[in-house]
Design a protein around this motif. Structure first.
Motif: not given
Length: 473
Positions: A11-17, A38-42, A45-50, A164-169
């Motif tokens: 439920l990714l859209d529901y998390r921050r609200p 804000r997001m950790p480097e790399n 936005a769909d990552s579980p780490f915020h 997740l998209p491959p931009v997550v390192k």
């Protein structure tokens, strides 16, 4: 302080609200708008780490995490890096005055190694914990009830394999747990163990999320005008709110499936305070006396869309068309009489709901409801949400249900008073709906839009038309 907020990956859209609503609940009016992200480097936005900054101290972070359904934990971040060498350097640089109070000889602690997108074996976990010798732990280990819990969390760059998209390192985090979610609610309130449910009963997790968006808490009055089997009110009552409900079907609110299987028995099952009342009421013709207003702190509901359960309103087709005049129910039939009803379009239903909320909600009260959305050929949705001069939309959270259909949880706050001008416009709108009943049924029925998609020339596209209940409709 910036905290590391780790979400469950759903439920990714529901998390921050949800976090913002809970900050508003525990820290007061305006606190939700003060939450920073804000997001950790790399990280995507769909990552579980915020990373989140809350408008309060550590106690607020603990309260938010403990009440949340989607927050796995909130942590004071001591360090992070792409390798364990970088992690060590980052932790060493974290101020000692922040670390040492939690490393004293008279304290107990526990270290947990967690991961996302990969599996870490028990042997690897032990090696990771042994590598933390640069942190001067002086207390005793207590695996059951430690004073402090520390987490090593690792996510890997597995491309699309972790969803997740491959931009997550690859990133390794180390932090002290400030608060964690209490997930026992879901197995306790799951629908499969509930006494009384129906085909459209709200899922327990979603019902609790809606209650959080509505800021349900002790001393608040929550109303559901489409109560059904009471799933939403059960969630609100769990959080201590007083509840009221209504439904147009008298058999739902009065009879259920017998004296031991009805809406009331759901509250008895969980030992929750029963609703103040359950009304047989029509959202199109609400029963409130003219001078009554600003009564509810929140209205939380799931309106009928016309897909799984079509909306109904009082009157019957002949009454609405003027073919037949109003009738009087004979006294001998009053106890068992079921009033005639007519189809209730989505457009009219949402209009009535907004009008009801504008009148009956207190200033600052919340309206939380689902709104259906048709998705385009590319699978994307670009909906236009309903508006009202009394309300400000603060959150819209989409839940994709199929390729063509999704629903969006809208959270609105009442920011302007109900006026005579609004009442006059609403009355004109009601008159328009009555005069154009068939037109609104054709244009406002989501069932036909989902199961009878049309091509650009306006003719039905037979290739896209799916089977429904074994036949084309």
């Amino acid at each position: 302080m910036w905290y590391l907020c780790v979400f469950y990956h759903r439920l990714l859209d529901y998390r921050r609200p949800e976090v913002e609503s809970l900050a508003e609940l525990f820290a007061g009016a305006g606190s939700g708008e003060s939450v920073e992200w804000r997001m950790p480097e790399n990280h995507h936005a769909d990552s579980p780490f915020h990373l989140v900054r809350l408008p309060g101290d550590e106690r607020l972070a603990a309260q938010v995490a403990n009440r949340s359904l989607l927050v796995k934990g909130i942590y004071e971040l001591w360090g992070h890096g792409t390798t364990y060498e970088e992690l060590e350097k980052s932790v060493r640089e974290y101020p000692d005055e922040r670390k040492l109070p939690f490393l004293t000889p008279d304290s107990t602690f526990k270290i947990v190694v967690d991961s996302f997108g990969k599996v870490i074996s028990s042997q690897e976990q032990n090696e990771i914990m042994k590598s933390l010798t640069y942190i001067p732990f002086q207390g005793r280990v207590n695996l059951k009830k430690p004073d402090h819990k520390f987490f090593v969390m690792e996510t890997d760059d597995y491309g699309s394999n972790n969803g997740l998209p491959p931009v997550v390192k690859r990133t390794v985090f180390f932090g002290r747990e400030v608060g964690a979610a209490d997930r026992h609610l879901l197995p306790t309130y799951q629908l499969k163990s509930r006494k009384y449910i129906g085909p459209t009963a709200m899922d327990a997790e979603m019902a609790f999320l809606m209650a959080n968006q509505g800021l349900a808490r002790p001393g608040k009055l929550v109303y559901d005008p489409f109560v059904g089997t009471g799933s939403i009110l059960v969630a609100a009552a769990h959080f201590g709110a007083m509840t009221m409900g209504a439904d147009i079907d008298i058999r739902v609110v009065r009879d259920g499936r017998g004296p031991d299987c009805n809406v009331w028995s759901n509250f008895e099952q969980y030992k929750l305070p029963e609703p103040l009342s359950l009304l047989r009421a029509d959202n199109n013709l609400p029963p409130w006396r003219p001078g009554l207003k600003e009564m509810f702190d929140a209205i939380i509901c799931d309106p009928p869309y016309g897909v799984r359960a079509g909306g109904r309103k009082s009157g019957g087709r002949k009454l609405i068309k003027g073919v037949k005049g109003p009738y009087t129910v004979p006294d001998e039939k009053r106890d068992n009489h079921i009033p005639s009803t007519a189809p209730y379009s989505l457009a009219e239903c949402v209009h009535d709901l907004l009008h009801l909320a504008s009148r009956m909600l207190v200033m600052g009260g919340r309206l939380v409801f689902f709104y259906p959305v048709l998705r385009g050929e590319d699978g994307a949705a670009s909906p236009q949400f309903p508006e009202h001069p009394c309300f400000k939309l603060i959150a819209s959270c989409e839940q994709i249900l199929s390729y063509r259909y999704s629903r969006v949880l809208l959270t609105m706050v009442k920011v302007a008073p109900y006026t005579e001008e609004i009442a006059r416009v609403a009355e004109e709108r009601h008159r328009e709906f009555r005069e154009n009943h068939q037109k609104w049924m054709e244009e406002g029925n989501l069932h036909s839009a989902v199961f009878e998609p049309t091509a650009q020339d306006g003719k039905p596209d037979k290739d896209l038309k799916p089977k429904y209940r074994g036949k084309y409709v």
